[in-house]
Design a protein around this motif. Structure first.
Motif, PDB file in Angstrom:
ATOM      1  N   GLY A  70       4.052   4.688 -15.899  1.00 43.19           N
ATOM      2  CA  GLY A  70       3.903   3.446 -15.137  1.00 43.19           C
ATOM      3  C   GLY A  70       4.640   3.482 -13.811  1.00 43.19           C
ATOM      4  N   LEU A 112      -3.384  -2.908   3.612  1.00 43.42           N
ATOM      5  CA  LEU A 112      -4.426  -3.926   3.478  1.00 43.42           C
ATOM      6  C   LEU A 112      -3.799  -5.309   3.269  1.00 43.42           C
ATOM      7  CD1 LEU A 112      -6.683  -1.944   0.987  1.00 43.42           C
ATOM      8  CD2 LEU A 112      -6.968  -2.149   3.471  1.00 43.42           C
ATOM      9  N   PRO A 113      -4.369  -6.355   3.824  1.00 47.09           N
ATOM     10  CA  PRO A 113      -5.446  -6.339   4.810  1.00 47.09           C
ATOM     11  C   PRO A 113      -4.864  -6.006   6.185  1.00 47.09           C
ATOM     12  CG  PRO A 113      -4.741  -8.578   4.405  1.00 47.09           C
ATOM     13  CD  PRO A 113      -3.906  -7.712   3.517  1.00 47.09           C
ATOM     14  N   THR A 163       0.084  -3.711   0.342  1.00 50.95           N
ATOM     15  CA  THR A 163      -0.908  -3.006  -0.460  1.00 50.95           C
ATOM     16  C   THR A 163      -1.354  -1.786   0.345  1.00 50.95           C
ATOM     17  OG1 THR A 163      -1.622  -5.055  -1.478  1.00 50.95           O
ATOM     18  CG2 THR A 163      -3.151  -3.200  -1.596  1.00 50.95           C
ATOM     19  N   THR A 197      -5.564   1.610  -4.726  1.00 53.33           N
ATOM     20  CA  THR A 197      -4.537   1.028  -3.853  1.00 53.33           C
ATOM     21  C   THR A 197      -3.263   0.850  -4.666  1.00 53.33           C
ATOM     22  OG1 THR A 197      -5.326  -1.183  -4.401  1.00 53.33           O
ATOM     23  CG2 THR A 197      -6.162  -0.199  -2.371  1.00 53.33           C
ATOM     24  N   PHE A 198      -2.130   0.864  -3.993  1.00 52.65           N
ATOM     25  CA  PHE A 198      -0.828   0.753  -4.672  1.00 52.65           C
ATOM     26  C   PHE A 198       0.080  -0.227  -3.925  1.00 52.65           C
ATOM     27  CE2 PHE A 198      -2.483   5.017  -5.376  1.00 52.65           C
ATOM     28  CZ  PHE A 198      -2.416   5.132  -6.751  1.00 52.65           C
ATOM     29  N   ASP A 199       0.951  -0.888  -4.697  1.00 57.52           N
ATOM     30  CA  ASP A 199       2.044  -1.626  -4.057  1.00 57.52           C
ATOM     31  C   ASP A 199       2.847  -0.585  -3.292  1.00 57.52           C
ATOM     32  OD1 ASP A 199       1.153  -3.720  -5.519  1.00 57.52           O
ATOM     33  OD2 ASP A 199       2.818  -3.754  -6.939  1.00 57.52           O
ATOM     34  N   THR A 208       6.846  -5.285   1.182  1.00 52.95           N
ATOM     35  CA  THR A 208       5.929  -4.649   0.229  1.00 52.95           C
ATOM     36  C   THR A 208       4.499  -4.977   0.639  1.00 52.95           C
ATOM     37  OG1 THR A 208       7.598  -4.948  -1.458  1.00 52.95           O
ATOM     38  CG2 THR A 208       5.405  -4.357  -2.215  1.00 52.95           C
TER      39      THR A 208
END
Lengths: 370, 386
Positions: free
Chosen positions: B337, B167-168, B101, B112-114, B99
């Motif tokens: 969600g 990211l990063p 970012t 940004t999203f998981d 997982t």
């Protein structure tokens, strides 16, 4: 009021069906609330236990431990912020634990935390290879003095005591020194290995020196390399927590609305049935307010009985549900909240009958019944 | 007779609009909640394990330590060799999951999203063991740095042609296809080449060692069933946990608990509907007992009165179902969600039939009461209000 309560006592059968329906609705309400509390408690205990003011993650981590890396130079920047008194590193790794006596495929789900600043209920970090365990691990057969083996590398961890309500992400927690955590992480998750001095997150104690909140001051001091939260905000930021809370609260709200409609319906029907009787009572001098108060008293009693029975049923349900299946957590606060919500719904539901009670004309009512 | 019953039923409802409207409102709310939660349950489970259920490997092999969580499982080289050597195994493919970012270029707000990355060993045409089963649009990844996303993620900016930056580290992945229902952990999910996955791990954590595969996808040899391969692989070592694709999806931790919890909720809601309907019609039957006695005395057959009652029950529950479904429709088009809700037509039909049957059954008490009315009471004054 006395008349209403006497009717309840002498003719309980008339109210039985409504009580049964309200009991079902109350069970639903308490079960939904217990489910929400169970899910949240199981996911957030480790953060709730932190005796800290701010939790610091790296800027792109989205408040996720596994994606956060705090380098030593960033930590130094945090330590130098005005108002910061103590800083401790924190990290975790989720691994299956082999418990002596259990089958070779029967592993306990654990999350090993390495800490520097002790969370609530824990002393200073134990020596290398030892850990405190959350007491939910007792259900998996874990005992004090037992050595459990973590992950594919079978890293041995000796359990030296128990702590309560510190689970994280639905897993039972283990609390060890940062050195133990770093070693276990490296042995079992080479892809997540962190160099010496690097942590996933920092917990910070202190208070804001000026007008700027401490979390914001920390993020400013690190030049945006960090993403800091108060402990409450960090709990909210755990993926899924706010979504679960919102969704469940909406469902609970609609269920309360259903209880309100059911009560309104039942007492509206009851009022229609008693129109003649109310006419006689009014002719004898009873005020509309007295009659309505009797109706409310009946609604409150019926609801209270239903809520009491439902509370008992939910407690029994909580006792018979095996640990590790449905995450139900029944707390007095949740039961009381549910009862209060139902009582409010009962009173509001009754209000629908107020107009009908006010409209009863003593003269016509007596005329009809005589 | 039906026309007379219908006339009677509708006339009564027209004269007592408020009480019947309240009952319709209660049933509609209950139906709405049941259907909404049905969508929520299905959306949650699909978002949680869709990537396992809708990939093409018939058998997945976890390490026992992984406890049936892809990211928690690690397959060591020794275990991998045991799987490859197991009788009945034809093809084996490495699958890695992490997982990250992700910053999708298609998101106008720069959110940004998981983001879950699922790496599998791609062949020349992008296919391979562990590839998504159904590509709706575009194509499978054929080179490193390309990805297929789940259809639920497109609205977040993960459309075809968009670039996702991890990211990063800044590793970039281009979306080249969209597959149906392949989310994992209720997060945007990218199916990429195994090497892209390895690069992504290195890019976000320079300290990381080379990750081992999390899971192995297995294709059985010709003439060997999935169950036989599962048995064969599990016999190789106590540390291997092979499961058919369906079992792997169903036995992912949390799925059974979600289903159990919702089943209890559905059972309770399902009980409330007939109880409310039964109570309502029983009470109004009591209330109109005198009128019913008079009707019987002037020649109305009992069957007509019962028919009238049942017509009312069906109309009321039907109206409640229609209103509840109308309320449910716009909600079922939303995302909650990260959970993509869907209009569950099957659930609408199932609950409609069940609730009408339960409602009619619950009104039989009231019908029995009607049948017990003796017309002679109209002449004695016992059954008729004076």
């Amino acid at each position: 009021m006395k008349l209403a309560l006497t009717e309840l006592r002498r003719r309980p059968g008339r109210f039985a069906t409504a009580t049964v329906i309200l009991t079902l609705i109350a069970v639903l309400l308490m079960f939904l609330g217990g489910l929400l509390d169970g899910l949240i408690a199981n996911s957030t205990g480790a953060l709730r236990a932190q005796q800290a003011d701010v939790v610091v993650y790296s800027d792109t981590a989205q408040a996720s431990f596994v994606r956060s890396r705090i380098e030593p130079d960033v930590r130094s920047s945090v330590e130098s912020v005005d108002g910061v008194t103590e800083v401790g590193g924190l990290g975790n790794v989720q691994l299956g634990a082999r418990v002596p006596g259990n089958g070779p495929r029967d592993l306990a789900s654990t999350v090993l935390f390495g800490y520097e600043l002790p969370p609530e209920g824990l002393p200073e970090a134990p020596p290398m290879g030892q850990a405190y365990a959350d007491d939910t691990l007792e259900a998996d057969g874990v005992e004090v003095g037992m050595t459990i083996l973590l992950g594919p590398a079978r890293s041995p961890i000796e359990v030296i005591g128990f702590v309560s309500d510190t689970n994280f992400a639905g897993q039972s927690s283990l609390w060890a020194s940062d050195a133990t955590w770093r070693s276990v992480l490296s042995e079992n998750r080479p892809d997540a290995r962190l160099a010496e001095g690097v942590f996933q997150a920092l917990v910070v104690r202190g208070e804001a020196a000026g007008d700027v909140p401490l979390a914001a001051a920390i993020d400013d001091a690190t030049g945006g390399a960090t993403d800091s939260y108060t402990v409450d905000a960090a709990i909210e930021a755990i993926p899924g927590v706010s979504e679960q809370t919102t969704t469940f609260n909406q469902i609970i709200g609609v269920t309360v609305a259903i209880a309100l409609v059911v009560i309104a319906l039942f007492f509206a029907l009851l009022t229609v049935e008693r129109t003649g009787l109310y006419g006689v009572l009014k002719a004898l001098g009873a005020k509309s307010s007295t009659l309505f108060a009797g109706l409310v008293a009946q609604a409150v009693v019926v609801t209270a009985i239903a809520a009491g029975v439902a509370g008992a049923l939910v407690i029994v349900l909580d006792l018979i549900i095996p640990p590790g299946s449905i995450p139900l957590l029944v707390t007095p606060a949740r039961l009381v909240t549910s009862v209060v919500l139902l009582l409010v719904a009962a009173v509001v539901g009754c209000a629908f009958s107020l107009r009908r009670v006010l409209r009863v004309d003593p003269a016509s009512a007596i005329g009809t019944t005589s | 007779m039906v026309a007379a019953s219908m006339f009677l039923a509708l006339k009564e409802m027209a004269r007592a609009k408020v009480r019947f409207a309240l009952l319709v409102a209660a049933i509609a709310l209950l139906v709405f909640l049941i259907l909404f939660q049905q969508s929520l349950q299905n959306g949650l489970i699909t978002g949680f394990i869709g990537a396992i259920r809708d990939q093409n490997a018939p058998v997945l092999v976890y390490s026992v330590d992984g406890q049936r969580v892809v990211q928690g499982s690690v397959i060591t080289p020794d275990l991998e060799q045991l799987v490859r050597d197991a009788p009945g195994v034809d093809e084996v493919g490495r699958i890695g999951q992490g997982t990250f970012t992700g910053l999708p270029s298609g998101n106008d707000d720069g959110e940004t999203f998981d983001t879950t990355l699922l790496g599998y060993e791609i062949g020349p045409d992008g296919d391979g063991v562990g590839a998504p089963s159904t590509v709706l649009d575009g194509r499978l990844p054929t080179a490193d740095g390309e990805a297929v996303v789940s259809d639920a993620d497109v609205r977040l900016g993960y459309g075809i042609g968009e670039v996702v930056t991890l990211l990063p580290g800044g590793k970039q992945i281009t979306v080249v296809g969209v597959a149906r229902d392949v989310q994992l952990n209720v997060a945007p999910t990218l199916f990429v080449s195994y090497d892209t996955y390895l690069d992504a791990v290195q890019s976000v954590n320079p300290d990381a060692g080379e990750p081992l595969p999390n899971v192995l996808g297995v294709v059985p040899a010709d003439g060997v069933s999935d169950a036989e391969v599962v048995e064969s692989v599990n016999a190789q070592s106590l540390e291997l946990d092979a499961l058919t694709r369906e079992d792997a999806a169903a036995e992912t931790p949390g799925v059974a608990q979600v289903q159990q919890s919702f089943n209890i909720i559905f059972l309770l809601y399902g009980l409330v509907v007939p109880c409310v309907t039964g109570l309502f019609f029983l009470i109004i039957t009591f209330q109109k007992a005198n009128s019913l006695t008079l009707l019987r005395a002037i020649g109305a057959p009992a069957g007509r009165l019962v028919s009238s009652l049942l017509i009312q029950v069906v109309i009321i529950i039907g109206a409640g179902l229609a209103l509840g479904t109308l309320l449910y429709y716009p909600v079922s088009q939303q995302n909650l969600g990260g959970i993509a809700l869907r209009f569950e037509a099957g659930a609408v039909v199932f609950w409609s039939v069940l609730l009408i049957l339960l409602g009619v059954a619950s009104s039989l008490l009231a019908a029995r009461r009607v049948l017990q009315i003796d017309p002679i009471e109209a002449t004695t004054g016992q059954g008729v209000g004076t």
